[in-house]
Design a protein around this motif. Structure first.
Motif: not given
Length: 358
Positions: A40-57
């Motif tokens: 089960f792979p996935q990738c999370i991209v967060r901005d400098n505030h720690g807010s989740e911008t992208l959840l890729l799965k």
């Protein structure tokens, strides 16, 4: 490659990391390299505030060779700036059975450069004519007074209600992939959004908001930060921005982001003993003071009660409820004693509960 992976060896970023003319990063791919198959792979991209911008799965990730996974980044999402990329995989495909140790993570920063500045197409004549155009300032004219315009003032309140229960009340240590999903997707709301809102109110001298945070949510966020749960979304001092917002003041000296009084476990107060109501409010007040350095307000989270028999009632006609109007909270640092109307409401509640129990 049938062997389940034990570590992620590298994350290869897209070749192009520069925003296009529209200000966003064009679509591209990054690659996750592992020493085996990732169920089960996935990738999370967060901005400098720690807010989740992208959840890729799921459909955004495909296997591109033994232990190599191609992650597609869509266009029109990432602006110029620095992002924190968290590539991860679970060693079991059944997330309901996954334990924290089954999640393997890899972290890397990614910087998207701004789009190159466009060359000016104005010639000398055009520039001169543009310079002679009158300057129009929008929003600079003082609005007419309420009396002159015949407008009515509308007062409204903004309240942020934050709660997550223990999903196994009898086992508060329980945590699985479902919890990771619930908390990681709300990281921005829990970490930074309230402070961002409070900062935007600075131009308004008396603007602010109230917020109610249940103790069960705060305890679980502390655990996620301490143990690296929720895909690492609460690493570091997760509550720094929230504490900063709680210390902001209006021109009148009031909090711009005020913690309201609350029952620690978000209880159904009409159905629990009076001593429990008092204990939960006090426990919540002590937690807020200890962790955020500010006192909780002396009003409860606004709500309208409905008894199990279907008869509606309210503790108060106000938007929020003073602790002093609720029975058995006089010693929970309330300002006055319960009113006669509140005593009658308590008696009605007690009689209804007795009928239900019979």
């Amino acid at each position: 490659m049938d062997t389940v992976f034990t570590r992620i060896t590298a994350v290869r970023l897209p070749d192009t990391l520069q925003a296009g003319p529209d200000g966003f990063l064009p679509e591209g791919d990054l690659f996750i390299d592992a020493d085996g198959r990732i169920p089960f792979p996935q990738c999370i991209v967060r901005d400098n505030h720690g807010s989740e911008t992208l959840l890729l799965k799921d459909d955004a990730i495909r296997e591109d060779g033994p232990g190599v996974y191609r992650v597609h980044i869509p266009a029109g999402v990432l602006r110029a700036g620095t992002y924190h990329v968290q590539a991860e995989g679970c060693q079991t495909a059944n997330l309901a059975e996954a334990r924290p140790e089954n999640w393997i993570k890899f972290f890397i920063d990614m910087t998207v450069r701004p789009a190159p500045a466009a060359a000016s197409t104005l010639g000398p004549a055009s520039s001169a004519s543009a310079a002679n155009e009158p300057v129009v300032e929008v929003g600079r004219t003082a609005p007419p007074s309420d009396a002159a315009s015949g407008r009515r003032k509308l007062y409204f309140g903004i309240h942020k209600h934050m709660h997550q229960p223990y999903y196994r009340a009898a086992d508060t240590s329980f945590w699985d992939g479902g919890n990771d999903e619930i908390f990681s997707t709300r990281a921005g709301a829990y970490r930074s959004f309230i402070n961002i809102a409070a900062q935007q109110y600075q131009a308004l001298p008396y603007a602010g908001l109230s917020m109610s945070w249940s103790g069960t949510l705060l305890e679980q966020l502390e655990r996620a930060s301490r143990e690296g749960l929720a895909h690492g979304a609460f690493g570091g001092d997760w509550k720094a921005d929230l504490a900063a917002a709680a210390h902001l003041k209006t021109a009148g000296g009031h909090p711009r982001a005020a913690f309201s009084a609350f029952g620690f476990f978000h209880p159904l107060m009409p159905l629990i003993p009076a001593r429990n109501i008092k204990a939960q409010i006090l426990r919540h007040r002590e937690y807020v003071q200890r962790e955020f350095g500010v006192p909780a307000a002396r009003v409860l989270f606004p709500r309208r009660r409905r008894s199990m028999s279907g008869c509606s009632r309210r503790w108060s006609n106000r938007v929020s409820t003073p602790l002093s109007t609720i029975p058995s909270t006089a010693t929970a640092r309330a300002r006055t004693t319960p009113t006669p109307a509140a005593r009658k409401a308590c008696c009605r509640r007690t009689r209804r509960i007795r009928r239900i129990r019979r």
